[in-house]
Structures are given as C-alpha cells and as structure tokens.
Design an enzyme around this catalytic site. Structure first.
Site, PDB file in Angstrom:
ATOM      1  N   GLU A   1       0.846  -1.205   0.000  1.00  0.00           N
ATOM      2  CA  GLU A   1       0.000   0.000   0.000  1.00  0.00           C
ATOM      3  C   GLU A   1       0.876   1.247   0.000  1.00  0.00           C
ATOM      4  OE1 GLU A   1      -3.991  -0.632   2.344  1.00  0.00           O
ATOM      5  OE2 GLU A   1      -2.281  -1.275   3.596  1.00  0.00           O
TER       6      GLU A   1
ATOM      7  N   TYR B   1     -14.523  27.019  -0.901  1.00  0.00           N
ATOM      8  CA  TYR B   1     -14.434  25.558  -1.015  1.00  0.00           C
ATOM      9  C   TYR B   1     -13.391  25.093  -2.015  1.00  0.00           C
ATOM     10  CZ  TYR B   1     -18.340  26.632  -4.225  1.00  0.00           C
ATOM     11  OH  TYR B   1     -19.165  27.173  -5.180  1.00  0.00           O
TER      12      TYR B   1
ATOM     13  N   GLU C   1      -8.328   6.496   9.711  1.00  0.00           N
ATOM     14  CA  GLU C   1      -8.753   7.293  10.852  1.00  0.00           C
ATOM     15  C   GLU C   1      -7.785   8.461  11.079  1.00  0.00           C
ATOM     16  OE1 GLU C   1     -10.209   3.045  11.750  1.00  0.00           O
ATOM     17  OE2 GLU C   1      -8.528   3.999  10.716  1.00  0.00           O
TER      18      GLU C   1
ATOM     19  N   LYS D   1     -11.845   4.282   1.397  1.00  0.00           N
ATOM     20  CA  LYS D   1     -10.736   3.469   0.889  1.00  0.00           C
ATOM     21  C   LYS D   1     -11.344   2.277   0.153  1.00  0.00           C
ATOM     22  CE  LYS D   1      -6.427   1.322   2.440  1.00  0.00           C
ATOM     23  NZ  LYS D   1      -5.574   1.044   3.623  1.00  0.00           N
TER      24      LYS D   1
END
Length: 122
Positions: A23, A55, A75, A101
């Site tokens: 990863e 934004y 997290e 994910k």
C-alpha cells in the site's frame, strides 16, 4: 453548531496510506467527503466570498493531505484533514470528514470502507 452547511463529495486522489508495504509502495485511490458547518447568513445576505468558506481552497487542502505523507490508518488521515481545515478556515464551526478506501486489502467482496469523524472548535 450552525445548521447551515456546505458539502463537498468525492474529492479523490492517489495516496500511499496503509499498514502494508504494498500500500505504501504502490498507492491507491482515496476519496473524501466533507460537510462544513458554519453560519451562511453573512454570505447569503452580502453575496461576498470573504463571508464564507472558499471551497476551492478547502478542496486543495484535502488533496494535499491525501497525497501527503502516509499514515497507517484512514482514521489518522481523517483526523489530519479535520485539524487542518479547522486551523486554516476561521469561519468553520465544525467539520465532518469521511475518508473512503474502496480498494482496501480485504479478501472478501466489498464496495467501500469508510471512516467518518466530526470535529468542532473546543
């Protein structure tokens, strides 16, 4: 917290987050959804960009965090994004950050893995 909100969804980039070596090495797509909580009355009544959250700047900040230094957990990425937005956007009362994910290394069929944090000013 104000009931007013701005939502951005599907902010997507390739990051190198995860606990496995592959990863970190290969990277994968991450997507972020945001709900920005703030009082929109000043912007609505004045029609001035300075009275709300830009934004476009928020989207750039999120992109930088996704492609930035890797973390093990989504997290942690969600926390990092929330902290940065609250630090950089003075008008924000709170922010809800969802990190997706969809290509997590899970051995069974699934559509998405996501975490959501809601953080406000102390």
């Amino acid at each position: 917290m104000s009931a007013d909100r701005i939502a951005l969804s599907g902010l997507t980039a390739v990051g190198h987050h995860g606990v496995f070596d592959h990863e970190r090495r290969d990277g994968q797509e991450f997507s972020v959804d945001l709900v920005l909580h703030l009082d929109l009355r000043p912007a609505g009544s004045s029609d001035e960009l300075t009275r709300t959250v830009h934004y476009g700047e928020v989207a750039e900040a999120v992109h930088e965090e996704i492609v930035g230094p890797p973390v093990d957990l989504i997290e942690a990425l969600a926390e990092r994004i929330a902290a940065r937005l609250l630090r950089e956007q003075a008008l924000l009362e709170a922010v809800e950050v969802t990190v997706h994910k969809p290509h997590a290394p899970i051995e069974v069929a699934f559509r998405d893995v996501a975490v959501t944090v809601l953080r406000g000013r102390s």
